[in-house]
Design an enzyme around this catalytic site. Sequence first.
Site, PDB file in Angstrom:
ATOM      1  N   ASN A   1       0.860  -1.177   0.000  1.00 61.97           N
ATOM      2  CA  ASN A   1       0.000   0.000   0.000  1.00 61.97           C
ATOM      3  C   ASN A   1       0.906   1.240   0.000  1.00 61.97           C
ATOM      4  OD1 ASN A   1      -1.384   2.305   1.052  1.00 61.97           O
ATOM      5  ND2 ASN A   1      -3.051   0.978   1.702  1.00 61.97           N
TER       6      ASN A   1
ATOM      7  N   ASP B   1       0.024   4.491  -0.220  1.00 58.68           N
ATOM      8  CA  ASP B   1      -0.641   5.762   0.125  1.00 58.68           C
ATOM      9  C   ASP B   1       0.322   6.792   0.708  1.00 58.68           C
ATOM     10  OD1 ASP B   1      -3.032   4.632  -0.591  1.00 58.68           O
ATOM     11  OD2 ASP B   1      -3.777   4.395   1.467  1.00 58.68           O
ATOM     12  N   HIS B   2       1.224   6.295   1.593  1.00 58.24           N
ATOM     13  CA  HIS B   2       2.023   7.272   2.340  1.00 58.24           C
ATOM     14  C   HIS B   2       3.190   7.846   1.544  1.00 58.24           C
ATOM     15  CE1 HIS B   2      -0.701   6.995   5.481  1.00 58.24           C
ATOM     16  NE2 HIS B   2      -0.381   5.785   5.874  1.00 58.24           N
TER      17      HIS B   2
ATOM     18  N   HIS C   1      -5.538   3.795  -1.660  1.00 60.50           N
ATOM     19  CA  HIS C   1      -6.869   4.157  -1.172  1.00 60.50           C
ATOM     20  C   HIS C   1      -7.205   5.544  -1.721  1.00 60.50           C
ATOM     21  CE1 HIS C   1      -9.631   4.611   2.647  1.00 60.50           C
ATOM     22  NE2 HIS C   1     -10.277   4.910   1.529  1.00 60.50           N
TER      23      HIS C   1
ATOM     24  N   ARG D   1      -9.285   8.268  -1.256  1.00 58.74           N
ATOM     25  CA  ARG D   1     -10.235   8.756  -0.257  1.00 58.74           C
ATOM     26  C   ARG D   1     -11.048   9.901  -0.825  1.00 58.74           C
ATOM     27  NH1 ARG D   1      -8.483   6.951   5.171  1.00 58.74           N
ATOM     28  NH2 ARG D   1     -10.272   8.120   5.862  1.00 58.74           N
TER      29      ARG D   1
ATOM     30  N   ARG E   1      -6.766  13.049   0.482  1.00 62.10           N
ATOM     31  CA  ARG E   1      -5.688  13.561   1.356  1.00 62.10           C
ATOM     32  C   ARG E   1      -4.310  13.054   0.921  1.00 62.10           C
ATOM     33  NH1 ARG E   1      -6.934  10.398   6.958  1.00 62.10           N
ATOM     34  NH2 ARG E   1      -8.948  11.398   6.679  1.00 62.10           N
TER      35      ARG E   1
ATOM     36  N   GLU F   1      -8.447   0.534  -2.957  1.00 58.27           N
ATOM     37  CA  GLU F   1      -9.257   0.609  -1.728  1.00 58.27           C
ATOM     38  C   GLU F   1     -10.186   1.789  -1.841  1.00 58.27           C
ATOM     39  OE1 GLU F   1      -7.431   1.248   2.075  1.00 58.27           O
ATOM     40  OE2 GLU F   1      -6.255  -0.552   1.747  1.00 58.27           O
TER      41      GLU F   1
ATOM     42  N   THR G   1      -8.054   3.930   8.204  1.00 55.75           N
ATOM     43  CA  THR G   1      -9.337   3.216   8.243  1.00 55.75           C
ATOM     44  C   THR G   1      -9.577   2.660   9.640  1.00 55.75           C
ATOM     45  OG1 THR G   1      -8.805   2.544   5.998  1.00 55.75           O
ATOM     46  CG2 THR G   1     -10.710   1.479   7.032  1.00 55.75           C
TER      47      THR G   1
ATOM     48  N   GLU H   1     -11.015  -9.172   3.203  1.00 57.49           N
ATOM     49  CA  GLU H   1      -9.721  -8.831   3.830  1.00 57.49           C
ATOM     50  C   GLU H   1      -9.971  -8.733   5.324  1.00 57.49           C
ATOM     51  OE1 GLU H   1      -7.398  -5.544   2.252  1.00 57.49           O
ATOM     52  OE2 GLU H   1      -6.475  -5.231   4.219  1.00 57.49           O
TER      53      GLU H   1
ATOM     54  N   HIS I   1      -3.707  -4.414   7.779  1.00 56.50           N
ATOM     55  CA  HIS I   1      -3.831  -3.284   8.701  1.00 56.50           C
ATOM     56  C   HIS I   1      -2.975  -3.503   9.935  1.00 56.50           C
ATOM     57  CE1 HIS I   1      -5.328   0.402  10.366  1.00 56.50           C
ATOM     58  NE2 HIS I   1      -5.920   0.625   9.213  1.00 56.50           N
TER      59      HIS I   1
HETATM   60  N1  PXP Z   1      -5.892  -2.785   4.410  1.00 59.86           N
HETATM   61  C1  PXP Z   1      -6.804  -1.802   4.457  1.00 59.86           C
HETATM   62  C2  PXP Z   1      -8.192  -2.139   4.081  1.00 59.86           C
HETATM   63  C3  PXP Z   1      -6.449  -0.497   4.830  1.00 59.86           C
HETATM   64  O1  PXP Z   1      -7.398   0.470   4.894  1.00 59.86           O
HETATM   65  C4  PXP Z   1      -5.110  -0.213   5.120  1.00 59.86           C
HETATM   66  C5  PXP Z   1      -4.705   1.198   5.461  1.00 59.86           C
HETATM   67  O2  PXP Z   1      -4.867   2.007   4.334  1.00 59.86           O
HETATM   68  C6  PXP Z   1      -4.192  -1.268   5.048  1.00 59.86           C
HETATM   69  C7  PXP Z   1      -4.607  -2.550   4.708  1.00 59.86           C
HETATM   70  C8  PXP Z   1      -2.741  -1.053   5.343  1.00 59.86           C
HETATM   71  O3  PXP Z   1      -2.585  -0.767   6.692  1.00 59.86           O
HETATM   72  P1  PXP Z   1      -1.173  -0.320   7.231  1.00 59.86           P
HETATM   73  O4  PXP Z   1      -0.836   0.985   6.587  1.00 59.86           O
HETATM   74  O5  PXP Z   1      -1.371  -0.240   8.706  1.00 59.86           O
HETATM   75  O6  PXP Z   1      -0.196  -1.409   6.820  1.00 59.86           O
END
Ligand code: PXP
Length: 250
Positions: free
Chosen positions: A7, A9-10, A43, A45, A49, A70, A101, A151, A191
């Site tokens: 993921n 996103d960051h 994701h 959103r 963001r 996502e 989330t 998931e 997560h």
């Molecule tokens: N799965 C889902 C559905 C999520 O919303 C997220 C966070 O965006 C993750 C996995 C990944 O979580 P983490 O960033 O804590 O690894």
Amino acid sequence: MAVLNVNIDHVATVRQARRTDEPDPVWAAAQCELAGANGITVHLRQDRRHINDRDVRLLKETVACKFNLEMCMAEPIVKIAEQIRPDQITLVPEKRAELTTEGGLDCARNKHRLAQVVRRMHKKRILVSTFIVPQAEQVIASAETGCDAVELHTGPYANARTPAAVKKRLAELEQAKDLAADKRLFVHAGHGLTYRNIAPVAAIEGLCEFNIGHSIIARAVLVGIREATAEMIRLIEKFGPQPQTKPKAN
Ligand code: PXP
């Protein structure tokens, strides 16, 4: 053996800290893929963001492995998914004020809308996964609405602070996984998973995919995203269920 979706996103969070154009999540996705990631997760959103519409469009064009989007079930976002056509969507609840989330999607309470979204995605040949807490009613509602996968939310496991609490959370994941497998759903997990806590979850038999973000991107700042991705894959493989070897013939 489960595979890893990173993921990213960051990566976009860092970019948005200065509203500039670097680092580019599209470049990051390519690096994760080169390191052996099975998939890229973002994701989109409603408040944009971190990941934005441009990222999703370009990732659809450039990601050669699995592209997992996502998203929540709000109509404008569902329409974007129909246009972009990722390989898979993972449906999550979304609150504007949350840091990340929180909790799983309440599939049991939102069955009508969920069934509609599943039908629309399947028309576009998009797989549907739901992000759920590991409870029977959520697994059953996901199966009854025609989802392809669930998931399982590993946040409560990641936050467990005593050996007894960890054991309880792992047992919940195992039970939900068994029920989902009985219902012919693919089972993903994610997560809060980190390099320190992945081992017992990686060992659960029958999980197909992990979605891991924060921990990998945090490590990537220090060691590079390719190395961070490869390290997580090594752990998943090391602690994952070992393939059955055939008895040697005499
Ligand atoms: N799965 C889902 C559905 C999520 O919303 C997220 C966070 O965006 C993750 C996995 C990944 O979580 P983490 O960033 O804590 O690894």
